[in-house]
Design an enzyme around this catalytic site. Sequence first.
Site, PDB file in Angstrom:
ATOM      1  CE  LYS A   1      -4.494   1.065   0.273  1.00 35.28           C
ATOM      2  NZ  LYS A   1      -5.669   0.277  -0.157  1.00 35.28           N
TER       3      LYS A   1
HETATM    4  P1  NAD Z   1     -12.995   7.858  -2.928  1.00 35.66           P
HETATM    5  O1  NAD Z   1     -11.914   8.853  -2.792  1.00 35.66           O
HETATM    6  O2  NAD Z   1     -13.565   7.592  -4.273  1.00 35.66           O
HETATM    7  O3  NAD Z   1     -14.228   8.264  -1.975  1.00 35.66           O
HETATM    8  C1  NAD Z   1     -14.088   8.470  -0.601  1.00 35.66           C
HETATM    9  C2  NAD Z   1     -15.448   8.887  -0.067  1.00 35.66           C
HETATM   10  O4  NAD Z   1     -15.406   8.905   1.349  1.00 35.66           O
HETATM   11  C3  NAD Z   1     -15.878  10.270  -0.512  1.00 35.66           C
HETATM   12  O5  NAD Z   1     -17.249  10.259  -0.800  1.00 35.66           O
HETATM   13  C4  NAD Z   1     -15.639  11.119   0.722  1.00 35.66           C
HETATM   14  O6  NAD Z   1     -16.477  12.229   0.760  1.00 35.66           O
HETATM   15  C5  NAD Z   1     -15.967  10.131   1.800  1.00 35.66           C
HETATM   16  N1  NAD Z   1     -15.372  10.469   3.075  1.00 35.66           N
HETATM   17  C6  NAD Z   1     -14.129  10.917   3.346  1.00 35.66           C
HETATM   18  N2  NAD Z   1     -13.987  11.125   4.663  1.00 35.66           N
HETATM   19  C7  NAD Z   1     -15.167  10.769   5.230  1.00 35.66           C
HETATM   20  C8  NAD Z   1     -15.651  10.752   6.562  1.00 35.66           C
HETATM   21  N3  NAD Z   1     -14.875  11.150   7.574  1.00 35.66           N
HETATM   22  N4  NAD Z   1     -16.911  10.314   6.749  1.00 35.66           N
HETATM   23  C9  NAD Z   1     -17.679   9.925   5.732  1.00 35.66           C
HETATM   24  N5  NAD Z   1     -17.286   9.923   4.466  1.00 35.66           N
HETATM   25  C10 NAD Z   1     -16.053  10.351   4.225  1.00 35.66           C
HETATM   26  O7  NAD Z   1     -12.470   6.539  -2.252  1.00 35.66           O
HETATM   27  P2  NAD Z   1     -12.886   5.026  -2.508  1.00 35.66           P
HETATM   28  O8  NAD Z   1     -11.970   4.465  -3.511  1.00 35.66           O
HETATM   29  O9  NAD Z   1     -14.362   4.936  -2.719  1.00 35.66           O
HETATM   30  O10 NAD Z   1     -12.492   4.371  -1.109  1.00 35.66           O
HETATM   31  C11 NAD Z   1     -13.413   4.298  -0.021  1.00 35.66           C
HETATM   32  C12 NAD Z   1     -13.040   3.112   0.846  1.00 35.66           C
HETATM   33  O11 NAD Z   1     -13.043   1.936   0.029  1.00 35.66           O
HETATM   34  C13 NAD Z   1     -11.612   3.181   1.452  1.00 35.66           C
HETATM   35  O12 NAD Z   1     -11.623   2.561   2.709  1.00 35.66           O
HETATM   36  C14 NAD Z   1     -10.798   2.362   0.472  1.00 35.66           C
HETATM   37  O13 NAD Z   1      -9.623   1.849   1.056  1.00 35.66           O
HETATM   38  C15 NAD Z   1     -11.796   1.276   0.145  1.00 35.66           C
HETATM   39  N6  NAD Z   1     -11.485   0.532  -1.077  1.00 35.66           N
HETATM   40  C16 NAD Z   1     -11.421   1.147  -2.289  1.00 35.66           C
HETATM   41  C17 NAD Z   1     -11.104   0.401  -3.413  1.00 35.66           C
HETATM   42  C18 NAD Z   1     -11.050   0.992  -4.798  1.00 35.66           C
HETATM   43  O14 NAD Z   1     -10.866   0.228  -5.750  1.00 35.66           O
HETATM   44  N7  NAD Z   1     -11.214   2.283  -4.980  1.00 35.66           N
HETATM   45  C19 NAD Z   1     -10.855  -0.964  -3.299  1.00 35.66           C
HETATM   46  C20 NAD Z   1     -10.951  -1.569  -2.050  1.00 35.66           C
HETATM   47  C21 NAD Z   1     -11.268  -0.798  -0.948  1.00 35.66           C
END
Ligand code: NAD
Length: 418
Positions: A108
């Site tokens: 990561k």
């Molecule tokens: P992203 O940047 O697309 O979106 C993040 C979202 O979280 C946004 O809507 C933001 O407004 C919101 N956010 C930020 N801080 C917040 C808070 N304190 N309370 C509530 N909402 C909040 O990110 P993503 O890719 O959707 O990632 C979100 C989660 O999913 C993370 O934990 C990430 O590790 C996990 N994840 C993502 C992927 C991927 O392929 N993108 C894969 C596996 C896991």
Amino acid sequence: MTGEENLNPFAVAMAQFDRAACYLDLDDGLRELLKTPKRQLIVSIPVKMDDGGLRVFEGYRVQHNVARGPGKGGIRYHPDVTLDEVKALAMWMTWKCATVNLPYGGAKGGVRVNPKELSRGELERLTRRYATEIAPLIGPDRDIPAPDVYTDAQTMAWIMDTISMFKGHTELGVVTGKPVELGGSHGRQEATARGCQFVIREACRMLGLPLTGATVAVQGFGNAGSNVARFLHEDGARIIALSDSKGGIYNPHGIDPEAALEHKARTGALHGLPDTEAITNEELLELPCDILVPAALENQITRRNADRVRARLIAEAANGPTTPAADDILFERGITVIPDILANAGGVSVSYFEWVQDQYGFFWSEAEVRHHLERIMTRAFHEVRATAERHRVDLRRGAYILAIGRVAEATRVRGIFP
Ligand code: NAD
């Protein structure tokens, strides 16, 4: 800390490991090896800002374990990123790749920055310098980054281009989550959510909970959260609450995720969507609903609020949203948790497909991607469920027992060098 609960993400990851490793016959040395990150790189990233000034950001890349294949894991841009958080996220990637049986280890990266404060040019310079600083560690056979919180396909394109400039030739397989026009895979953008949908469907069957008409609350409205909301809405579920970093919206009669996406694109926030009332992120977690999908950040369901969660099923699209103490409370209360290392493994699975396609230079249709993703996620769900039932534990411990066992076996047959 919350009471006596240690919320340091790496401490949480260690505790999760210990709570499952005791079910496996591992000697102390192997346990120590499996818990320890293989490589940790801290870099400083000087960036010329648009106003002529210079700012220096701190970045990280951690490879937790590469026994089963190259390191794999996203890059996060967030003002609160720490080395311990990146170490935890790298360790979770090791178990995630093993849970769905991909030939990868775990890694990561992260940069301590608020990307919302940077212009596009500043973000590009930051990304290219970060890529240059971590270049000694990454590569298609070594460690393959992907998007995570506040990074996207454009970020990956800049990294791919930067590494390619040093190589003197285009190196498509150095990152995944690229634009489809540039060696990306169909279906990668929404893969995390699609995989989450597949395991939610299986869990609903297991629980006898019809997805049609089920009520759903989703915390976080980015890539993972907004697409989960869309897909479950398409499956006939009723999305009653959504949130982003500025807060949440609620309508017990249902919210159309497409309308919410359009509103957020236009206004920059979910707040103010017609026919919804404002709620906080904390209130969202405690709403009566059938399915709760945390899709934002770590430590959302803790000892402090776990006894107030009123969902029947929690699907962790986010990494690390539930603490070990909360796991115990939810388990006792009969609330099923599909753990992050299973629930959000669709993203890395389609990243794997992208990497395979890049290596072959032969690209698949969206239908092929979806077919293979469904096969992987469904099989993994049932393997995790069977492991959990065999040991009479929750699905998180089941997934960890399965994953740690696989990495331990790879380590055993490889042997310790020299
Ligand atoms: P992203 O940047 O697309 O979106 C993040 C979202 O979280 C946004 O809507 C933001 O407004 C919101 N956010 C930020 N801080 C917040 C808070 N304190 N309370 C509530 N909402 C909040 O990110 P993503 O890719 O959707 O990632 C979100 C989660 O999913 C993370 O934990 C990430 O590790 C996990 N994840 C993502 C992927 C991927 O392929 N993108 C894969 C596996 C896991």
